[in-house]
Design a protein around this motif. Structure first.
Motif, PDB file in Angstrom:
ATOM      1  N   LEU A 144       0.836  -1.216   0.000  1.00 43.02           N
ATOM      2  CA  LEU A 144       0.000   0.000   0.000  1.00 43.02           C
ATOM      3  C   LEU A 144       0.865   1.258   0.000  1.00 43.02           C
ATOM      4  N   GLU A 195      -7.347   7.890  -2.718  1.00 43.96           N
ATOM      5  CA  GLU A 195      -8.283   6.765  -2.595  1.00 43.96           C
ATOM      6  C   GLU A 195      -9.711   7.164  -2.944  1.00 43.96           C
ATOM      7  N   ALA A 252     -12.985   1.848  -2.302  1.00 42.20           N
ATOM      8  CA  ALA A 252     -13.859   0.665  -2.289  1.00 42.20           C
ATOM      9  C   ALA A 252     -13.045  -0.578  -2.650  1.00 42.20           C
ATOM     10  N   GLY A 253     -12.074  -0.401  -3.536  1.00 42.15           N
ATOM     11  CA  GLY A 253     -11.214  -1.531  -3.916  1.00 42.15           C
ATOM     12  C   GLY A 253     -10.407  -2.041  -2.736  1.00 42.15           C
ATOM     13  N   LEU A 254      -9.942  -1.118  -1.894  1.00 46.92           N
ATOM     14  CA  LEU A 254      -9.180  -1.535  -0.704  1.00 46.92           C
ATOM     15  C   LEU A 254     -10.104  -2.173   0.327  1.00 46.92           C
ATOM     16  N   LEU A 255     -11.292  -1.552   0.512  1.00 48.43           N
ATOM     17  CA  LEU A 255     -12.219  -2.065   1.520  1.00 48.43           C
ATOM     18  C   LEU A 255     -12.790  -3.426   1.116  1.00 48.43           C
ATOM     19  N   ALA A 256     -12.861  -3.665  -0.191  1.00 49.46           N
ATOM     20  CA  ALA A 256     -13.401  -4.945  -0.665  1.00 49.46           C
ATOM     21  C   ALA A 256     -12.333  -6.031  -0.719  1.00 49.46           C
ATOM     22  N   ALA A 257     -11.086  -5.655  -0.476  1.00 51.84           N
ATOM     23  CA  ALA A 257      -9.986  -6.629  -0.552  1.00 51.84           C
ATOM     24  C   ALA A 257      -9.902  -7.439   0.747  1.00 51.84           C
ATOM     25  N   PRO A 258      -9.339  -8.627   0.673  1.00 53.25           N
ATOM     26  CA  PRO A 258      -9.268  -9.470   1.878  1.00 53.25           C
ATOM     27  C   PRO A 258      -8.144  -9.044   2.821  1.00 53.25           C
ATOM     28  N   ILE A 259      -8.207  -7.800   3.254  1.00 51.44           N
ATOM     29  CA  ILE A 259      -7.209  -7.294   4.204  1.00 51.44           C
ATOM     30  C   ILE A 259      -7.924  -6.576   5.342  1.00 51.44           C
ATOM     31  N   ASP A 260      -7.294  -6.597   6.486  1.00 53.07           N
ATOM     32  CA  ASP A 260      -7.827  -5.892   7.640  1.00 53.07           C
ATOM     33  C   ASP A 260      -7.710  -4.386   7.390  1.00 53.07           C
ATOM     34  N   ARG A 261      -8.667  -3.646   7.896  1.00 51.84           N
ATOM     35  CA  ARG A 261      -8.601  -2.193   7.680  1.00 51.84           C
ATOM     36  C   ARG A 261      -7.423  -1.563   8.425  1.00 51.84           C
ATOM     37  N   GLU A 273     -10.847   1.563  11.564  1.00 48.41           N
ATOM     38  CA  GLU A 273     -11.677   0.607  10.819  1.00 48.41           C
ATOM     39  C   GLU A 273     -13.174   0.890  10.964  1.00 48.41           C
ATOM     40  N   PRO A 295     -17.009   3.344   2.066  1.00 48.55           N
ATOM     41  CA  PRO A 295     -16.653   3.283   0.644  1.00 48.55           C
ATOM     42  C   PRO A 295     -17.158   4.497  -0.134  1.00 48.55           C
TER      43      PRO A 295
END
Lengths: 250, 225
Positions: free
Chosen positions: B11, B78, B85-94, B220, B225
Motif C-alpha cells: 500500500l 483513494e 472501495a477496492g481496498l475495503l473490498a480486498a481481503p485485508i484488515d482495515r 476501521e 466506501p
C-alpha cells in the motif's frame, strides 16, 4: 404486483446439497436514519448461477451489491457467502468476491499493468505479473499495458475495471452496470465472458439497465422496487414488458 | 505477520509510486513549508540571529501544516474513481490500510523535514550542532504521533466537503499535548543546554503509543466506501 407482496422465489435446481450457496441473504434490511434502503431481502444464489438484478433508479440495486460485497453492513437480517456468515471479521471471504462498480476502482496515475498487479498482490494472486498479462490479453489492452489509466477512454477504463475484478479469479462476481461505456465489440466480448464465468461454476449477480440483455444473459431475474424484491423468477419465464411493469408499479 | 508487513509495504509503495509520478503532495508541502519559514522568519526580524529554540518552534509550524496537507492528499488518492472501495473490498484488515497510509504520511513528512530544516538552518543561522540527534529523535517521535492522529482523521473527513479546514481543526487540538511536550523538550535542548533524557523520550513514546493504538482501533470503524 403489490410492493409488500411476497415475491415468487426461484429455487435453484442445480444446487447440490453439500455445496453452500454463493449468496444466501435472509431478511436483509438496510436503513439510514428513517430511510429504508433495503427491506426483507431474501436471496439464495447457488454457484454457477447468473442473476440479473433489475429495478428503477433508486430501487436499491447498487446498495444491495455493496452489501453483498461486504462493503456495507446490513442493519437487519443475515448474510452468508459460501456458507460463512458475514460479520465484522469476515475479511477472508472477500478473496472469493470480484466487484465491478459504477466507478472504475483504479488509480488513474498508475498504468494499467501497475493497477492490475497491485490488486493482484492485494488478493495474494500467485504470479501476479503472469496473471496480469493474461488479463491484459483477455480485455485486449496488452499494447497499452504501460499507459496511465487517466489516458484511457471510458470504454477502455471499463475493460481494465473488468480485468481488475477478475484478477483473482473470484467465485462470485458482483457487477454494477458492467456494460457502461463499452462499444459493441467489447459488449459482445463481455457477454461471452460472463457466460464463460457461469459455465465455470461461478456465480454472477449483475445490475444492468438493459433489461433484454440482462434476461438473455441471466438464469434468473430479480426485480427490486423500493428496496424490496418484487420478482424472483427464472429469466426465461419473464418478458421485458413484465419487468418494466414490475419496476414501475406503485 | 510477514504477510501483513508485505501488504502494508504494498500500500505504501503504491502511494509513493503515485507521488513520484505526480509530485502533487511533496511539491506543494515543501513550498508551503518554505513559505511558512520565510514569512515567520521575516516577521521575527531577518537580520537577527533567531535563537535555536524559536527556530525549532517555527519548524514545527511548518511540519504541522505540511503534515495536514500530506494526510489529505494521500487519502484523496483513494477517493478518485472509488479506489477506496477496492481496498475495503480486498481481503485485508482495515488496520493494514491504516498502517500503509501512516507509513506513506510519515515518509512524506520526513521528506518535508529533510528539505525544510536545512532552509531554516541557513535562513536563521540555526545552530543544530548543539543537539543534532536530540532534534532528530524528538522530531521523528513527535511526527509519528502526529501522523497517527492525522491519518485517522484524514480517513474520517475524506468523504466530507469540508476536508481542508476540518482536518486541521480536528487534528491540531488533539495533538496539542504532544506538540507542547515536544517543544518543551526542544527548548530544554537548545535554550537551556540540557541533555535529552530518557524521561522526555519516554513521554513522547507514551504519546505515540496511545495515539497509534487509539487511531488504529478507531480507523476501521470510520472508513466508508
Amino acid at each position: 404486483m403489490d410492493a409488500t407482496a411476497e415475491p415468487e422465489t426461484h429455487a435453484a435446481a442445480n444446487d447440490a446439497p453439500e455445496t453452500p450457496s454463493a449468496v444466501k441473504a435472509t431478511g436483509l434490511g438496510l436503513h439510514f436514519d428513517d430511510r429504508r434502503i433495503l427491506q426483507q431481502i431474501d436471496l439464495d444464489v447457488p454457484p454457477g448461477q447468473a442473476v440479473a438484478l433489475m429495478g428503477a433508479n433508486g430501487a436499491g440495486k447498487s446498495t444491495l451489491l455493496q452489501v453483498l460485497a461486504t462493503l456495507i453492513h446490513p442493519s437487519q437480517g443475515r448474510l452468508e457467502l459460501f456458507g460463512e456468515t458475514i460479520g465484522p471479521r469476515s475479511g477472508g471471504i472477500r478473496r472469493r468476491i470480484g466487484i465491478i462498480a459504477h466507478q472504475s476502482i483504479l488509480y488513474r496515475d498508475l498504468s494499467i499493468r501497475e493497477n492490475l498487479e497491485f490488486f493482484g498482490k492485494l488478493y495474494d494472486v500467485v504470479a501476479a505479473a503472469e496473471r496480469t498479462r493474461e488479463m491484459l490479453e483477455m480485455v485486449g489492452l496488452a499494447p497499452r499495458a504501460d499507459d496511465a489509466v487517466k489516458t484511457l477512454s471510458r470504454g477502455m477504463t471499463q475493460r481494465v475495471s473488468i480485468a481488475r475484478a477478475l484478477m483473482h479469479d473470484p467465485d462470485l462476481l458482483l457487477a454494477d452496470e458492467p456494460f457502461n461505456g463499452l462499444d459493441a465489440a467489447s459488449t459482445k466480448a463481455l457477454e461471452a465472458l460472463l457466460r464463460r464465468i457461469g459455465q465455470a461454476g461461478k456465480a454472477v449477480i449483475m445490475a444492468n439497465h438493459d433489461i433484454a440483455q440482462s434476461l438473455a444473459l441471466a438464469d434468473r431475474a430479480v426485480v427490486l422496487r423500493q428496496g424490496r424484491v418484487v420478482v424472483d423468477r427464472p429469466a426465461g419465464e419473464i418478458a421485458v414488458e413484465d419487468v418494466l411493469c414490475e419496476m414501475s408499479a406503485r | 505477520m510477514i504477510r501483513t508487513v508485505r501488504k502494508i509495504l504494498l500500500l505504501t509503495g503504491k502511494d509513493l509510486r503515485i507521488e513520484a509520478r505526480t509530485r502533487q503532495t511533496l511539491g506543494l508541502v515543501v513550498m508551503l513549508g518554505i513559505l511558512i519559514i520565510v514569512v515567520l522568519g521575516l516577521g521575527l526580524g531577518a537580520e537577527q540571529k533567531i535563537p535555536g529554540f524559536i527556530a525549532t518552534a517555527i519548524l514545527w509550524v511548518a511540519y504541522l501544516f505540511g503534515g495536514v496537507l500530506c494526510f489529505e492528499k494521500t487519502m484523496a488518492v483513494e477517493r478518485h474513481d472509488g479506489a477506496l472501495a477496492g481496498l475495503l473490498a480486498a481481503p485485508i484488515d482495515r488496520g493494514i490500510i491504516f498502517a500503509g497510509k501512516l507509513l506513506s504520511n510519515l515518509i512524506l513528512m520526513l521528506a518535508l523535514a529533510a528539505v525544510v530544516t536545512p532552509v531554516a538552518i541557513v535562513l536563521f543561522n540555526f545552530d543544530l550542532s548543539a543537539a543534532p540527534w536530540g532534534f532528530v529523535a524528538v522530531t521523528a517521535l513527535s511526527m509519528f504521533g502526529f501522523a497517527s492522529v492525522g491519518t485517522l482523521f484524514a480517513g474520517a473527513v475524506s468523504s466530507s466537503r469540508l476536508q481542508g479546514g476540518l482536518l486541521a481543526i480536528l487534528v491540531f487540538p488533539i495533538c496539542l499535548p504532544l506538540v507542547i511536550t515536544s517543544t518543551q523538550i526542544l527548548i530544554g535542548l537548545f535554550r537551556d543546554g540540557e541533555a535529552l533524557g530518557a524521561q522526555g523520550l519516554g513521554i513522547l513514546v507514551a504519546f505515540d503509543a496511545v495515539y497509534l493504538i487509539v487511531s488504529w482501533l478507531v480507523f476501521e470503524r470510520i472508513l466508508e466506501p
